[in-house]
Design a protein around this motif. Sequence first.
Motif, mmCIF file in Angstrom:
data_model
loop_
_atom_site.group_PDB
_atom_site.id
_atom_site.type_symbol
_atom_site.label_atom_id
_atom_site.label_comp_id
_atom_site.label_asym_id
_atom_site.label_seq_id
_atom_site.Cartn_x
_atom_site.Cartn_y
_atom_site.Cartn_z
ATOM 1 N N GLY A 52 -10.655 -11.101 -5.317
ATOM 2 C CA GLY A 52 -9.917 -9.886 -5.623
ATOM 3 C C GLY A 52 -9.604 -9.199 -4.312
ATOM 4 O O GLY A 52 -10.372 -9.289 -3.345
ATOM 5 N N MET A 53 -8.457 -8.513 -4.256
ATOM 6 C CA MET A 53 -8.076 -7.816 -3.023
ATOM 7 C C MET A 53 -7.378 -6.509 -3.378
ATOM 8 O O MET A 53 -6.451 -6.501 -4.191
ATOM 9 N N LEU A 54 -7.819 -5.422 -2.775
ATOM 10 C CA LEU A 54 -7.193 -4.126 -3.000
ATOM 11 C C LEU A 54 -6.112 -3.879 -1.955
ATOM 12 O O LEU A 54 -6.369 -3.950 -0.753
ATOM 13 N N LEU A 55 -4.909 -3.559 -2.426
ATOM 14 C CA LEU A 55 -3.835 -3.103 -1.551
ATOM 15 C C LEU A 55 -3.790 -1.578 -1.625
ATOM 16 O O LEU A 55 -3.661 -1.010 -2.715
ATOM 17 N N ASP A 56 -3.874 -0.923 -0.469
ATOM 18 C CA ASP A 56 -3.886 0.545 -0.446
ATOM 19 C C ASP A 56 -2.812 1.128 0.456
ATOM 20 O O ASP A 56 -2.823 2.328 0.766
ATOM 21 N N GLY A 57 -1.874 0.287 0.887
ATOM 22 C CA GLY A 57 -0.794 0.774 1.736
ATOM 23 C C GLY A 57 -1.116 0.789 3.212
ATOM 24 O O GLY A 57 -0.294 1.202 4.040
ATOM 25 N N ALA A 87 5.416 -0.320 -0.792
ATOM 26 C CA ALA A 87 5.708 0.669 -1.836
ATOM 27 C C ALA A 87 4.549 1.665 -1.986
ATOM 28 O O ALA A 87 4.768 2.849 -2.251
ATOM 29 N N ILE A 88 3.323 1.179 -1.814
ATOM 30 C CA ILE A 88 2.151 2.065 -1.870
ATOM 31 C C ILE A 88 2.178 3.031 -0.680
ATOM 32 O O ILE A 88 1.960 4.240 -0.822
ATOM 33 N N LYS A 89 2.469 2.485 0.494
ATOM 34 C CA LYS A 89 2.534 3.306 1.709
ATOM 35 C C LYS A 89 3.591 4.407 1.571
ATOM 36 O O LYS A 89 3.383 5.543 2.023
ATOM 37 N N ASN A 90 4.707 4.083 0.897
ATOM 38 C CA ASN A 90 5.797 5.043 0.738
ATOM 39 C C ASN A 90 5.603 5.989 -0.443
ATOM 40 O O ASN A 90 6.475 6.821 -0.729
ATOM 41 N N GLY A 91 4.479 5.837 -1.169
ATOM 42 C CA GLY A 91 4.195 6.729 -2.282
ATOM 43 C C GLY A 91 4.948 6.418 -3.557
ATOM 44 O O GLY A 91 4.957 7.222 -4.497
ATOM 45 N N GLU A 92 5.559 5.225 -3.640
ATOM 46 C CA GLU A 92 6.308 4.853 -4.846
ATOM 47 C C GLU A 92 5.371 4.448 -5.981
ATOM 48 O O GLU A 92 5.674 4.660 -7.156
#
Length: 670
Positions: free
Chosen positions: A601-606, A525-530
Motif C-alpha cells: 500500500g502507498m499513500l499519495l499526499d501531494g 492533483a492532490i498538491k493542487n488541492g483538486e
Amino acid sequence: MDCINFKAQILDGIPDELPENKKFDSAVNHAPKRKAMLTGEERKLAVNNALRYFDKRHHKILAHEFSEELETYGRIYMHRFRPGYDMYARPINEYPHQSKKAAAIMLMIQNNLNHAVAQHPHELITYGGNGAVFQNWAQYLLTMQYLATMTDEQTLHMYSGHPMGLFPSSKEAPRVVVTNGMMIPNYSKQDDWEKFNALGVTQYGQMTAGSYMYIGPQGIVHGTTITLLNAGRKISNNKESLAGKLFLSSGLGGMSGAQPKAGNIAGCISVVAEINPLAIETRHSQGWVDEVINDLDLLVVRVNKAKAAKEVVSIAFEGNVVDVWEKFEHENVFVDLGSDQTSLHNPWSGGYYPSGLSFKKANELMVENPSLFKEKVQASLRKQIVAINKHAERGTYFFDYGNAFLLESSRAGAKVMKDDGIHFKYSSYVEDIMGPMCFDYGFGPFRWVCASGKPSDLEITDQIAAKVLEELLTTAPNEIRQQLSDNIQWIKAAQKNKLVVGSQARILYADAEGRMKIAEAFNEAIKNGEIDAVVLGRDHHDVSGTDSPYRETANIRDGSMFTADMAIQNVIGDSFRGASWVSIHNGGGVGWGEVINGGFGMLLDGSDEAENNLKSMLFFDVNNGIARRSWARNKGANFAIKREMERTPNLKVTLPNLVDDNILNDIFDS
C-alpha cells in the motif's frame, strides 16, 4: 457515534474493564463452525494463548468464555470485544493519528471489515471463506491503537494478525510490515492450517484481506470482465460479441460475487449458482446481480428466452451448480463459457458445498462428521466434472478460474487429466488468457482508494486515469493496444456501472508506465488541492506479486513455476523503494501451501517524497515480474522488458538466449 468518542475508543485499545458480552447476530453472514482439530492439551494451550492479551484479573471469566467459543465455533474470536461503533472506511482525518500513512492503514482495515464488504465480518473474515484480517478482536483493537499512536519513525510488525509491536525505524521504511501464514514448509498442509489457526498462532490472509487492500467485489470485476472478453475472443468465429452467449459459474460470496456484474459489462447472459441465500441477498440488494431464480425448470425457460432475445442479464440461481450443469445438459441448453469460483482452496470448511445436501445440512455435517463431508465433496466434484466434460464435448469453452477447482477435482479422482496424466484437460484462465495476454506485458490490477471518502474525488481520479491512458494509446505499440483500449472503455464506464462497495475505490488494469503516470497525475492533483490523499495498491494477483503454479505463474514453463523467489523479491524490493506498507502471505486463491503472494500500500499526499517513491516502487513492482517471465522465455514478456530497457538506461536485465528446438530434439528424441 460522534468522532470524538470514536477516536477515544481507538486510542483505548483493549479496554481495562470487560465490556458487555455480545449476542450472536443471526442477520449477519457468519463463518461456518471449523472442524475440531485440537487435543485436550492443545485446547488448553489455545485458551492460554488467547488470554495473553488481557489482565490476569479477567482470566477466570474469559477462560470459560474462550473455551466455549472454541467449542461452539472451532475458533476463539473474542466476540465480547467487537467494537460497538459502525465499521466502515471513514475519511482519513477522522482517525486519531501522528502518522498520516498509519491513518490510511486504519482506513483500509476498517474497509476490509465493513459489513457491506466483508463476507463474515464478525469473524474478521473478508472473503474466500477464511481470508482473515485478524484472528480475533483483541488483535484488531491493539493494532488500531498502535497505528493511532505511532510516528513516521516507527514500524509496526504484524505476525499473522498479531501486532508484535512498534519498532524504531526511519521515515523511509514501511510503516507496517505484514506476514500471514509463513509456515515451515513441512507444516503447510490444509490440516496444519486448521490446527495452528485454532491454536491462535497463524492465519490465512488470503491475498488482499490480510494486507488491508480488499476493495469489495469490484477488485475482481475488472479482471473477470477482461477474462470474459478475451475468452469470448477465443471462441469467436467472426469477431462477434458475447451477445446472446451464456456464461455459467458458481459462487457469490466474496470475490466470486463479481461474476454477474462482469457478465453484464462484458455483454453476455450469466448464470451464477450459490447455495447460501444470504450471499445471494447481499449481491442482489447491491445491484450486482439482476434476477434470482430457485427453480431449475424456470431457469431453463429464462435462459432460453434471454438467448433468443440476445439479452444482457445476470441470474443468480439459489442452489447447487452441479444441478445446473446436469439440467442444462439434459435440456440441451448450450453453455458457451463455463467456469467455477467456489472457494476450493478451502474445500472441507465451507469453501465448496456438495450436491445433494442443503446449506444447513452441509454446515452441520462438516463439523459432526468431517470425513463423510470430505467424501461427499469429492463425490460432488466427480459428478460436476462428468457434466462439464459432456458440455465440453458439445463445444463449451471451460476454464479454471484459479480457485483450485481442477486441482481438487483431480485429487478427488475426477476425469480432468489429459492422456499424459500430467496436465489438465482444461486451461486455467491465467495459463490461457491473463498470463500471455496481460501479465507478460505488465498489465495487472492497479488500485486506488480516495482517502477523503468523497465520490467526487473518485470521479476526478477516473477522469485523470482515462486521460492518461488515452495519451498512452496514441504512441503504444500494436502488442498492447488492445489492453489499453479495453481499459479505457472500462474506466470511462466505471461510474455508470456503479462498482463501489465500501470505500471510494477503483481498480484499473495498467502496466508500469500507466501506473506511474496515473499515480503522478494523482499526486499533482492532490498538491493542487483538486482532491485529497489517495491510497495506491493492487491485487496480489498481479504480474510480480504472486508465485502460484496453478494460477498467476501457470504460464511459466521453465520449471520455476514451483519456486517463490519472485514474490519474496517483490515484497523486499517494494519495502525499500517507498511502500507505506508491505505484506507477504502463504496461501491466497488456490490455498494454503499452494502459493506465496505479496502486496503493498502507498499513500499519495501531494509531496515530492510521494512522487519519488511512486516512480521507484511502481516501476520495480511490475518489472520484477516481467523480468522473471522473460527469463522463462515468455514471448510477450521478452518484448516488454526489452522495450523497458530501451526507455530506462539504468535497467539491465538478463535475457534468455533461445535454443533451436531441433538441437535438443536431435539429442533427446533419437
